[in-house]
Design an enzyme around this catalytic site. Structure first.
Site, PDB file in Angstrom:
ATOM      1  N   GLY A 174       0.844  -1.311   0.026  1.00 31.99           N
ATOM      2  CA  GLY A 174      -0.058   0.035   0.023  1.00 31.99           C
ATOM      3  C   GLY A 174       0.842   1.289  -0.095  1.00 31.99           C
ATOM      4  O   GLY A 174       2.015   1.244  -0.378  1.00 31.99           O
ATOM      5  N   ILE A 200       2.553   2.823   2.445  1.00 36.24           N
ATOM      6  CA  ILE A 200       3.601   2.635   3.220  1.00 36.24           C
ATOM      7  C   ILE A 200       4.335   1.690   2.775  1.00 36.24           C
ATOM      8  O   ILE A 200       5.618   1.928   2.628  1.00 36.24           O
ATOM      9  CB  ILE A 200       3.347   2.604   4.695  1.00 36.24           C
ATOM     10  CG1 ILE A 200       2.737   3.691   5.289  1.00 36.24           C
ATOM     11  CG2 ILE A 200       4.576   2.395   5.549  1.00 36.24           C
ATOM     12  CD1 ILE A 200       1.981   3.513   6.799  1.00 36.24           C
ATOM     13  N   ARG A 259      -2.641  -8.703  -1.418  1.00 35.94           N
ATOM     14  CA  ARG A 259      -3.857  -9.197  -2.334  1.00 35.94           C
ATOM     15  C   ARG A 259      -3.561  -8.849  -3.944  1.00 35.94           C
ATOM     16  O   ARG A 259      -2.189  -8.519  -4.177  1.00 35.94           O
ATOM     17  CB  ARG A 259      -4.908  -8.321  -1.844  1.00 35.94           C
ATOM     18  CG  ARG A 259      -5.353  -8.576  -0.642  1.00 35.94           C
ATOM     19  CD  ARG A 259      -6.542  -7.630  -0.013  1.00 35.94           C
ATOM     20  NE  ARG A 259      -6.205  -6.284  -0.033  1.00 35.94           N
ATOM     21  CZ  ARG A 259      -7.241  -5.333   0.354  1.00 35.94           C
ATOM     22  NH1 ARG A 259      -8.488  -5.772   0.671  1.00 35.94           N
ATOM     23  NH2 ARG A 259      -7.004  -4.111   0.473  1.00 35.94           N
ATOM     24  N   THR A 279       5.633  -2.303  12.009  1.00 31.54           N
ATOM     25  CA  THR A 279       5.237  -0.725  12.327  1.00 31.54           C
ATOM     26  C   THR A 279       3.738  -0.550  11.996  1.00 31.54           C
ATOM     27  O   THR A 279       3.373   0.448  11.970  1.00 31.54           O
ATOM     28  CB  THR A 279       5.914   0.535  11.632  1.00 31.54           C
ATOM     29  OG1 THR A 279       5.971  -0.050   9.940  1.00 31.54           O
ATOM     30  CG2 THR A 279       7.536   0.168  11.905  1.00 31.54           C
ATOM     31  N   ARG A 311       0.682  -3.055  12.657  1.00 31.84           N
ATOM     32  CA  ARG A 311      -0.465  -3.511  13.951  1.00 31.84           C
ATOM     33  C   ARG A 311       0.133  -4.816  14.741  1.00 31.84           C
ATOM     34  O   ARG A 311       0.190  -5.733  13.899  1.00 31.84           O
ATOM     35  CB  ARG A 311      -1.818  -3.405  13.678  1.00 31.84           C
ATOM     36  CG  ARG A 311      -2.421  -2.298  13.243  1.00 31.84           C
ATOM     37  CD  ARG A 311      -2.586  -1.289  14.310  1.00 31.84           C
ATOM     38  NE  ARG A 311      -3.283  -0.059  14.180  1.00 31.84           N
ATOM     39  CZ  ARG A 311      -2.599   1.161  13.772  1.00 31.84           C
ATOM     40  NH1 ARG A 311      -1.194   0.996  13.604  1.00 31.84           N
ATOM     41  NH2 ARG A 311      -3.321   2.077  13.492  1.00 31.84           N
ATOM     42  N   GLU A 365      -1.503  -0.777  24.572  1.00 30.22           N
ATOM     43  CA  GLU A 365      -0.590   0.584  24.604  1.00 30.22           C
ATOM     44  C   GLU A 365      -1.224   1.463  25.434  1.00 30.22           C
ATOM     45  O   GLU A 365      -2.647   1.785  25.409  1.00 30.22           O
ATOM     46  CB  GLU A 365      -0.537   1.139  23.155  1.00 30.22           C
ATOM     47  CG  GLU A 365       0.432   0.283  22.160  1.00 30.22           C
ATOM     48  CD  GLU A 365       0.639   0.856  20.696  1.00 30.22           C
ATOM     49  OE1 GLU A 365       0.110   1.988  20.453  1.00 30.22           O
ATOM     50  OE2 GLU A 365       1.056   0.138  19.806  1.00 30.22           O
ATOM     51  N   HIS A 387       5.654   2.991  19.528  1.00 34.63           N
ATOM     52  CA  HIS A 387       4.735   3.361  18.579  1.00 34.63           C
ATOM     53  C   HIS A 387       4.669   5.028  18.259  1.00 34.63           C
ATOM     54  O   HIS A 387       3.904   5.756  18.165  1.00 34.63           O
ATOM     55  CB  HIS A 387       3.240   3.421  19.124  1.00 34.63           C
ATOM     56  CG  HIS A 387       2.103   3.146  17.833  1.00 34.63           C
ATOM     57  ND1 HIS A 387       1.055   2.689  17.932  1.00 34.63           N
ATOM     58  CD2 HIS A 387       2.296   3.385  16.582  1.00 34.63           C
ATOM     59  CE1 HIS A 387       0.457   2.585  16.908  1.00 34.63           C
ATOM     60  NE2 HIS A 387       1.288   3.060  16.057  1.00 34.63           N
TER      61      HIS A 387
END
Length: 321
Positions: free
Chosen positions: A151, A153, A173, A232, A234, A263, A281
């Site tokens: 995607g 990132i 995908r 980075t 989830r 978190e 994070h």
């Protein structure tokens, strides 16, 4: 409007140029995260609007029941999985979504890759302790960079890998594979193939029911003992506990992480492993990104206050409050 902004850990929002847009409104900022309903009710009870910093505080139906004055939730970024949208809609609470950019997260990802492969934090700590050159690092040129999810990132990180002379291998995908091929990158035959071949493997998937737990113990166990896993995105993309066990077993040999299931982290098994590099994070915690995220959230709030709500995830509530 009475506005509450929770979870501003660095007390950084006040220092942003865009914060001046809220002049004339009553703004309360909290610098910590609380989970207790009574504490949240105490902090939010007079709020007409909440500006949420990413997914730090879940907004549940039970909490909303205690907030009768709330009219708007303005979200930094687009993700609202932490907000009970149906409950907001039933109660006539508008939820506005913002925007963001992939650059800060991609840069942090690459910083973790370099830091882990060259043992930079360990060498800095050793030098401060009076030791000189304690470990031999691993270079990136000629090695395989795996990208799981091509995607916004993931595509940036893939380009960084190409600049560093790495062989880039993509899995995801069908759309991801098509875009990666068009950009000149190789694609893996399967998720298993990606994990087996990568020297550095970076996760860039959106968390949803289809991707939760998509990385299993078997996938991790198939990685090279010299490989680095970077996450980075989830933490929940990985089956709970699987990464700790895999690192203890030596496959992969290292992990670099910026995300965790719960978190903020006070303690975590990963913090006690020498082959895990952990950051709190901070992938999106960067000034230009903050100006973009908060500027959009504030603009959405001001539009709502002026009677012209926009970017609503539940537009059916417009005009109800």
């Amino acid at each position: 409007m009475k506005i509450v902004i929770p979870d501003d850990y660095q007390d950084g929002v006040r220092s942003l140029e865009c914060f001046s847009r809220l002049s004339g409104h009553e703004v309360t900022i909290y610098n910590d995260t609380v989970r207790d309903f009574d504490q949240l009710e105490e902090r939010f009870r007079d709020a007409e609007a909440l500006v949420l910093i990413r997914e730090r505080t879940p907004i549940t139906d039970a909490l909303l029941e205690r907030l009768p004055r709330l009219r708007l939730i303005s979200q930094t970024g687009k993700g609202i999985a932490h907000v009970d949208l149906d409950a907001c809609t039933r109660r006539g609470i508008a939820v506005a979504t913002g925007t963001g950019a992939p650059f800060a997260a991609a840069e942090l990802t690459w910083g973790l890759v370099l830091s882990a492969m060259r043992h930079i934090p360990d060498e800095v700590a050793a030098m401060k302790a009076g030791r000189w050159q304690t470990r031999v690092g691993t270079g990136l040129r000629g090695r395989t960079l795996g990208i799981f999810g091509y995607g916004k990132i993931g595509s940036l990180v893939a380009e960084y890998g190409r600049v560093f002379g790495m062989r880039v291998l993509v899995w995801g995908r069908e759309g991801s594979l098509e875009r990666a091929t068009a950009a000149g990158f190789d694609t893996a035959d399967s998720q298993d193939d990606l994990f087996e071949r990568s020297d550095v493997l970076s996760l860039h998937l959106t968390l949803n029911p289809g991707t939760r737990g998509i990385v299993t113990a078997a996938h991790l166990g198939a990685m090279k003992p010299s490989a680095l896993l970077v996450n980075t995105s989830r933490a929940e993309l990985i089956v709970p506990g699987a990464l700790v066990d895999a690192l203890k077993a030596g496959r992969p040999g290292m992990a670099a992480l910026d995300v965790y299931e719960d978190e903020p982290v006070r303690d975590h098994p990963l913090l006690h492993l020498n082959n895990a590099l952990c950051t709190p994070h901070v992938g999106f915690v960067e000034r230009d990104g903050y100006e973009l995220y908060f500027g959009a959230a504030f603009d959405n709030l001001l539009a709502f206050a002026e009677g012209s709500p926009r970017n609503l995830a539940n537009p059916e509530v417009a005009g109800q409050s």
